[in-house]
Write a protein that holds these residues in place. Structure first.
Motif, mmCIF file in Angstrom:
data_model
loop_
_atom_site.group_PDB
_atom_site.id
_atom_site.type_symbol
_atom_site.label_atom_id
_atom_site.label_comp_id
_atom_site.label_asym_id
_atom_site.label_seq_id
_atom_site.Cartn_x
_atom_site.Cartn_y
_atom_site.Cartn_z
ATOM 1 N N GLU B 197 -4.232 70.370 47.280
ATOM 2 C CA GLU B 197 -4.340 69.076 46.600
ATOM 3 C C GLU B 197 -5.672 68.400 46.912
ATOM 4 O O GLU B 197 -6.278 67.768 46.052
ATOM 5 C CB GLU B 197 -3.189 68.157 47.030
ATOM 6 C CG GLU B 197 -1.897 68.377 46.263
ATOM 7 C CD GLU B 197 -2.068 68.251 44.768
ATOM 8 O OE1 GLU B 197 -1.872 69.265 44.079
ATOM 9 O OE2 GLU B 197 -2.434 67.164 44.288
ATOM 10 N N VAL B 199 -8.426 69.666 47.364
ATOM 11 C CA VAL B 199 -9.556 70.247 46.622
ATOM 12 C C VAL B 199 -9.874 69.369 45.409
ATOM 13 O O VAL B 199 -11.007 69.316 44.949
ATOM 14 C CB VAL B 199 -9.218 71.696 46.186
ATOM 15 C CG1 VAL B 199 -10.271 72.251 45.268
ATOM 16 C CG2 VAL B 199 -9.089 72.576 47.407
ATOM 17 N N LYS B 200 -8.857 68.657 44.943
ATOM 18 C CA LYS B 200 -9.047 67.773 43.779
ATOM 19 C C LYS B 200 -9.570 66.399 44.187
ATOM 20 O O LYS B 200 -9.704 65.516 43.347
ATOM 21 C CB LYS B 200 -7.723 67.614 43.041
ATOM 22 C CG LYS B 200 -7.157 68.902 42.500
ATOM 23 C CD LYS B 200 -5.785 68.627 41.911
ATOM 24 C CE LYS B 200 -4.960 69.892 41.817
ATOM 25 N NZ LYS B 200 -3.541 69.585 41.636
ATOM 26 N N HIS B 201 -9.817 66.202 45.462
ATOM 27 C CA HIS B 201 -10.273 64.901 45.936
ATOM 28 C C HIS B 201 -11.630 64.563 45.330
ATOM 29 O O HIS B 201 -12.451 65.446 45.089
ATOM 30 C CB HIS B 201 -10.368 64.927 47.462
ATOM 31 C CG HIS B 201 -10.296 63.574 48.087
ATOM 32 N ND1 HIS B 201 -11.387 62.733 48.131
ATOM 33 C CD2 HIS B 201 -9.283 62.911 48.667
ATOM 34 C CE1 HIS B 201 -11.021 61.613 48.738
ATOM 35 N NE2 HIS B 201 -9.748 61.694 49.064
ATOM 36 N N LYS B 202 -11.805 63.271 45.076
ATOM 37 C CA LYS B 202 -13.066 62.874 44.440
ATOM 38 C C LYS B 202 -14.245 62.938 45.409
ATOM 39 O O LYS B 202 -15.392 63.013 44.983
ATOM 40 C CB LYS B 202 -12.941 61.479 43.833
ATOM 41 C CG LYS B 202 -12.609 60.405 44.835
ATOM 42 C CD LYS B 202 -12.385 59.081 44.141
ATOM 43 C CE LYS B 202 -11.928 58.028 45.134
ATOM 44 N NZ LYS B 202 -11.605 56.771 44.490
ATOM 45 N N LYS B 207 -13.603 67.642 49.744
ATOM 46 C CA LYS B 207 -13.450 68.847 48.933
ATOM 47 C C LYS B 207 -13.976 70.057 49.688
ATOM 48 O O LYS B 207 -13.296 71.077 49.806
ATOM 49 C CB LYS B 207 -14.266 68.683 47.644
ATOM 50 C CG LYS B 207 -13.462 68.444 46.403
ATOM 51 C CD LYS B 207 -14.396 68.508 45.221
ATOM 52 C CE LYS B 207 -13.884 67.714 44.071
ATOM 53 N NZ LYS B 207 -14.813 67.654 42.961
ATOM 54 N N THR B 225 -6.564 76.270 41.406
ATOM 55 C CA THR B 225 -7.042 74.899 41.593
ATOM 56 C C THR B 225 -8.555 74.887 41.795
ATOM 57 O O THR B 225 -9.247 74.010 41.272
ATOM 58 C CB THR B 225 -6.346 74.262 42.809
ATOM 59 O OG1 THR B 225 -4.967 74.563 42.757
ATOM 60 C CG2 THR B 225 -6.549 72.761 42.838
ATOM 61 N N LEU B 228 -10.081 75.182 38.581
ATOM 62 C CA LEU B 228 -9.876 73.954 37.799
ATOM 63 C C LEU B 228 -10.919 72.890 38.139
ATOM 64 O O LEU B 228 -11.493 72.256 37.265
ATOM 65 C CB LEU B 228 -8.470 73.427 38.059
ATOM 66 C CG LEU B 228 -7.985 72.266 37.202
ATOM 67 C CD1 LEU B 228 -7.645 72.774 35.812
ATOM 68 C CD2 LEU B 228 -6.764 71.631 37.826
ATOM 69 N N VAL B 229 -11.127 72.715 39.424
ATOM 70 C CA VAL B 229 -12.024 71.632 39.851
ATOM 71 C C VAL B 229 -13.487 72.042 39.804
ATOM 72 O O VAL B 229 -14.368 71.201 39.937
ATOM 73 C CB VAL B 229 -11.684 71.137 41.276
ATOM 74 C CG1 VAL B 229 -10.283 70.619 41.353
ATOM 75 C CG2 VAL B 229 -11.903 72.219 42.315
ATOM 76 N N LYS B 232 -16.238 70.222 37.418
ATOM 77 C CA LYS B 232 -16.591 68.811 37.611
ATOM 78 C C LYS B 232 -17.126 68.556 39.023
ATOM 79 O O LYS B 232 -17.278 67.408 39.424
ATOM 80 C CB LYS B 232 -15.379 67.930 37.332
ATOM 81 C CG LYS B 232 -15.163 67.692 35.850
ATOM 82 C CD LYS B 232 -14.312 66.462 35.597
ATOM 83 C CE LYS B 232 -14.374 66.064 34.139
ATOM 84 N NZ LYS B 232 -13.636 64.837 33.898
ATOM 85 N N SER B 233 -17.416 69.578 39.734
ATOM 86 C CA SER B 233 -17.850 69.397 41.116
ATOM 87 C C SER B 233 -19.371 69.377 41.207
ATOM 88 O O SER B 233 -20.074 69.758 40.278
ATOM 89 C CB SER B 233 -17.297 70.525 41.974
ATOM 90 O OG SER B 233 -15.912 70.549 41.907
#
Lengths: 123, 893
Positions: B197, B199-202, B207, B225, B228-229, B232-233
């Motif tokens: 979860e 890993v999705k941190h802003k 991350k 995941t 997925l992220v 946008k990283s």
């Protein structure tokens, strides 16, 4: 059998006093020197059974002292080095020059006593 | 003395014990002096650094026994941050665990130094200190502080770390980050889900740390995941993700990595993707940038191969490679001949085949000889011709690794393979022929006789063999039959593909047709199926568009789907024609309004949606209706101009069904009682009195009594509506002044009443009469005055109106009179207002008395601005007068 004579070269008076107290209490005769030059002078007149020296001292460092004892005086007196600069380089240099043991600060007086005992037994 | 204390042993002699006790008494006495306390404290702190083990513990104990730590507690109360910080440090260094509770309150101290010292203290003093710290800290934890804290924890003896996943849910992101680092440090791999979860941190740091943990603990479930992220990283995170995928991923992730390689702009990410691909599948991507092509590496001319044999081999290599090119050309030649032979055989007879084989064989023999001699004569002189592998052996012995003789052993190997395989693969005779040519060379090498043997003929050909087989197969059939055979295969394929559709859609298809049908036929049939599909799909929409379908029973609709749709479709076509004619007529004859044109266009484009548009888009139809009504009523009387729009506005939502529409509905709709009743329901719901003529007509023509009754009731309903007065006429008109009066004070009310005279009408009379009874005498008096003035004004305007004939348009003279009156009144009002406000306007507006003529537009505007600034009130009234003139001009056309 008389007391073993130790030469303690340490510029930190507090530690020197503490160790002196402990070593004397441990049954050794201890000569204190607060710098390298003083150690040299002592060595000309006094032959200890074991030398305990710090590396970083005024006038003469512990390393120079080892070299002096081993090469100039050609003595095989056991030398235990105590230093806060217990990095690998220092340790290796000390052993290369002819030190018998190396203890890093902070030192445990009890441990020191054991090591002294061991070195003296070797002799 | 300190040494005595530190090295005092329980088993000491009596003298030592008595000495120890005496020293204790002495030191207590000394410690009564603050300076001594301070010195002793410093000495002990200094010694603490040099000693370890048991001595150190004794030192800590001595420190507390002598009560030196209490000094530090006192210092904690100091307002000086450095004193507090020093005290915390001393307590920490001397391991005064009692200080824990005192230090905890500094954990969120506003001063960072104290805060950090307190953090280190509580973590050092008690193992549970870290828990308290992570639970309660509000501030950020610097990187350095994190390192220090970790160092403290690392040096803890027998430390049992808590499960740091508990703090991954913290709202303080620094706590989360620190917890992640601790998790990684202590290898706590029980927080997989939380790590995924995070890993999705802003926050990129979190991350990255989470990704590092995932990589460390090999959490393969995190890969989706991570993917997925990824997009946008930030670049650093992307690289971390790629590193993790490279470490954890398998071959299924290579596709994703290749996508990154294509899409990603950042070169470092791309190269990381490369390395990740190579990590998953080693050696799949080779370094390309900065790598010089191997062609450009040439052996320097001055370095000669010393061994003569090697030189020979090099020459052979060059020559043979050129010879092979030649041999390939000759092979192509053979191929052409073979093709020709194939054709001949298809048409021809055994004799022809024999002759052709003979000629081909003779030609090929010469080519083979050429190839053989060219390719082999130099390097094969020393070879034993009966040996199959001497070439490769000899080459390896000569250690000529740089020279490529690979083709030679390959030829030998492939000869044997193709010899076996080629007869089975007659259909694929293209490139194999080339191989066959090599085969010939080696065969001849094996059997050096130049005579044409039967074996050679048999080999030649792939072509010949195929011909033989096809000949056997097709020998009875003619060429057309052969083609028919191919067609049959294709038809079978079509049959398979179309079968499920047939089952679903059309019972009309005859399966027997497929067996004989050609490809074109089948596609035609398929097209038909598609059409039917489309029709079936369209039907529901089509029905929904039809006027009665929204309320129609779905069961009925289903039962009559095909019938109704086809019928309505026919109707639509005829209506389309009618509509088109109508549109053209409209365009020619009548300059129609824009909305109606639009609807016409729509009906032209989508004729079958005509009804739907009229039903669904009620706003458009209502616009048309309202315009029509306007046109009619304008002809009737001009006096009603103002009333009609109001009426129209009220009726717009109801005026949905026009006569035309209804006629069309009637035409389209089946004349059933049920459907008519439904239509009447619609009318009842949406219609109004304008449907009355239609209803009357229906009443006359209707044959069903129930429908008649319904029509009658509707007529009654709408006629009642017609008789009813408009509800809004009864409403009291909105009075601006009344509204303003509620919120303003007496002075403002008086000013407003003056304004009533200026701009008010008969609507204000009631309001003013109400004000006559006001408790404030000022207002009531003023109201009476204003009322009189207003009545006088209205009577004048009434007279003017009565002078003019109401039916005739407004006369120019009357307009002028009104204009004069307005001017007089406004000026009088203006004067009174000026008096009230005690403003002295310039009596003679000299500024307007210009001695020059304004010609430049710029100057005009500039002048206007100045006048506006000088007397804004005057210009305002001027504008009002001008506005009234404009209105009058417009009315006069």
């Amino acid at each position: 059998m008389g007391k073993k004579r130790l030469l303690l070269a340490e510029d930190d008076e507090l530690l020197a006093g503490l160790l002196n107290f402990r070593l004397e209490k441990g049954g050794y005769e201890v000569k204190l020197s607060s710098d390298g030059r003083e150690v040299k002078e002592h060595l000309t007149t006094y032959s200890p059974d074991l030398i305990i020296s710090d590396i970083m001292m005024p006038y003469f460092s512990g390393m120079e002292l080892i070299d002096y004892v081993r090469k100039e005086l050609n003595l095989s007196t056991p030398i235990i080095i105590i230093s806060s600069a217990g990095n690998e380089e220092n340790v290796l240099t000390a052993f290369e020059l002819g030190a018998n043991d190396f203890i890093s600060k902070p030192i445990s007086p009890s441990e020191l006593l054991v090591r002294i005992e061991r070195e003296l037994q070797k002799v | 003395m300190i040494s005595e204390f530190l090295f005092y042993e329980e088993d000491a002699s009596k003298d030592e014990k008595s000495n120890y006790v005496n020293l204790k008494i002495e030191i207590r006495q000394l410690l009564k002096d603050d300076f001594n306390r301070k010195v002793l404290s410093e000495v002990l702190l200094d010694l603490r650094k040099d000693v370890s083990g048991d001595t150190q513990k004794r030192l800590f104990k001595l420190y507390q026994d002598l009560g030196l730590h209490t000094d530090n507690f006192e210092k904690l109360k100091s307002w000086r941050w450095e004193v507090v910080s020093k005290a915390i440090l001393n307590l920490t260094q001397m391991q005064v665990s009692e200080a824990y509770s005192f230090v905890t309150k500094f954990i969120n101290h506003k001063r960072a130094t104290i805060r950090k010292q307190a953090e280190l203290a509580i973590v050092t003093l008690k193992p549970e200190g870290i828990n308290y710290f992570l639970d309660t800290t509000k501030y950020r934890i610097s990187e350095w502080q994190q390192l220090k804290l970790m160092d403290v924890l690392r040096n803890e003896e027998d430390y049992q770390p808590p499960r740091f996943k508990a703090w991954l849910t913290s709202t303080n992101r620094h706590v989360v980050l620190f917890a992640l680092r601790l998790i990684k440090f202590y290898n706590q791999n029980d927080a997989d889900a939380a790590l995924i979860e995070l890993v999705k941190h802003k926050n990129s740091q979190i991350k990255e740390e989470a990704i590092a943990c995932i990589k460390e603990f090999r959490i393969v479930e995190a890969i989706p995941t991570l993917k997925l992220v990824f997009w946008k990283s930030s670049t650093d995170v992307k690289i971390s993700i790629l590193g993790a995928i490279g470490a954890l991923g398998d071959e299924s992730d290579i596709e994703f990595l290749q996508l990154i390689e294509k899409k990603e702009a950042n070169f470092s990410v791309r190269s990381k993707a490369h390395s990740s691909i190579n990590a998953i599948a080693p050696g799949s991507i080779m370094p390309s940038k900065g790598v010089v092509k191997s062609d450009k590496y040439t052996i320097p001319a001055d370095i000669k191969i010393k061994v003569e044999e090697e030189e020979e081999l090099e020459e052979i290599n060059i020559e043979t490679s050129s010879e092979i090119e030649l041999s390939i050309d000759s092979v192509e030649e053979i191929e052409q001949i073979n093709d020709f032979k194939e054709q001949e055989i298809e048409e021809g007879t055994d004799i022809e085949l024999y002759l052709m084989n003979e000629t081909i064989d003779s030609k090929q023999e010469t080519i083979d000889n050429e190839v053989k001699t060219d390719a082999m004569k130099e390097n094969q002189e020393s070879l034993n011709q009966e040996n199959n592998e001497p070439v490769s052996k000899e080459l390896s012995l000569q250690e000529n690794e740089t020279l490529s003789f690979d083709f030679l052993p390959l030829v030998v190997e492939e000869v044997l393979e193709t010899e076996i395989i080629s007869p089975k693969e007659e259909a694929k005779i293209d490139l194999n022929d080339i191989v066959v040519n090599y085969q010939e060379v080696t065969i001849e090498k094996e059997k050096p006789s130049l005579e044409i043997t039967e074996e050679e003929i048999a080999f030649l050909p792939i072509v010949t063999e195929m011909i033989e087989e096809s000949y056997v197969v097709d020998s009875i059939k003619d060429q057309s039959e052969h083609i028919a055979f191919i067609n049959e295969i294709e038809i079978t394929f079509e049959e398979v593909s179309s079968t499920p559709k047939d089952l679903n859609v059309s019972p009309l298809l005859d399966y027997s047709e497929y067996s004989t049908a050609k490809i074109l036929d089948t596609t035609v049939v398929y097209d038909e199926i598609l059409e039917r599909d489309n029709e079936d799909q369209i039907d529901p929409y089509f029905l929904s568009v039809s006027p009665d379908s929204p309320q129609e029973d779905t069961m009925d609709a289903k039962s009559n789907v095909h019938h109704e749709s086809s019928k309505s479709y026919d109707n639509m076509e005829s209506q389309e024609e009618q509509n088109f004619k109508k549109i053209i007529k409209d365009l020619i004859d009548f300059n129609a309004s824009e909305p109606s044109e639009e609807t016409d266009k729509e009906t032209q484009d989508w004729p079958w949606l005509e009804f739907g548009d009229e039903f669904v888009d009620t706003s458009k139809t209502s616009e048309i209706d309202s315009e029509e009504i306007l046109d009619e009523q304008e002809n009737d009387s001009d006096a009603e101009i103002e009333e009609v729009p109001a009426k129209v506005k009220l009726t717009i939502p109801k005026a949905v069904l026009s006569d035309e529409i209804f006629d069309e509905i009637i035409e389209y709709k089946e004349n059933t009682e049920e459907s008519r009743m439904q239509l009447l329901d619609d009318l009842a719901e949406m219609g109004d009195e304008r449907e009355l003529p239609l209803l009357n007509e229906l009443l006359v023509n209707e044959k069903y009594t129930t429908v008649k009754d319904r029509v009658k009731s509707l007529i009654e309903k709408f006629s009642e509506q017609e008789e009813k007065p408009e509800p809004d006429t009864l409403l009291k008109p909105f009075n601006v002044f009344e509204d303003l009066f509620r919120t303003c004070d007496t002075e403002a009310k008086l000013i407003l009443m003056d304004e009533i005279v200026a701009v008010g009408d008969e609507g204000e009379i009631d309001f003013l009469e109400g004000l006559l009874e006001n408790q404030e005498t000022e207002i009531s008096n003023k109201a009476a005055q204003v009322l009189e003035e207003l009545k006088a004004k209205l009577s004048i305007s009434d007279e003017n109106n009565s002078d003019e004939s109401p039916s005739t348009p407004i006369d120019n003279k009357a307009v002028e009179k009104i204009e004069v009156l307005i001017e007089e009144e406004t000026l009088a009002e203006y004067d009174s207002l000026m008096e009230e406000l005690q403003i002295q306007p310039p009596q003679t507006p000299e500024i307007f008395d210009l001695t020059f003529e304004l010609t430049e537009p710029f100057e005009e505007t500039a002048d206007e601005n100045t006048t506006e600034k000088s007397s804004s009130q005057e210009s305002f009234f001027g504008q009002i007068c001008a506005f009234s003139n404009k209105i009058i001009d417009k009315l006069n056309g």
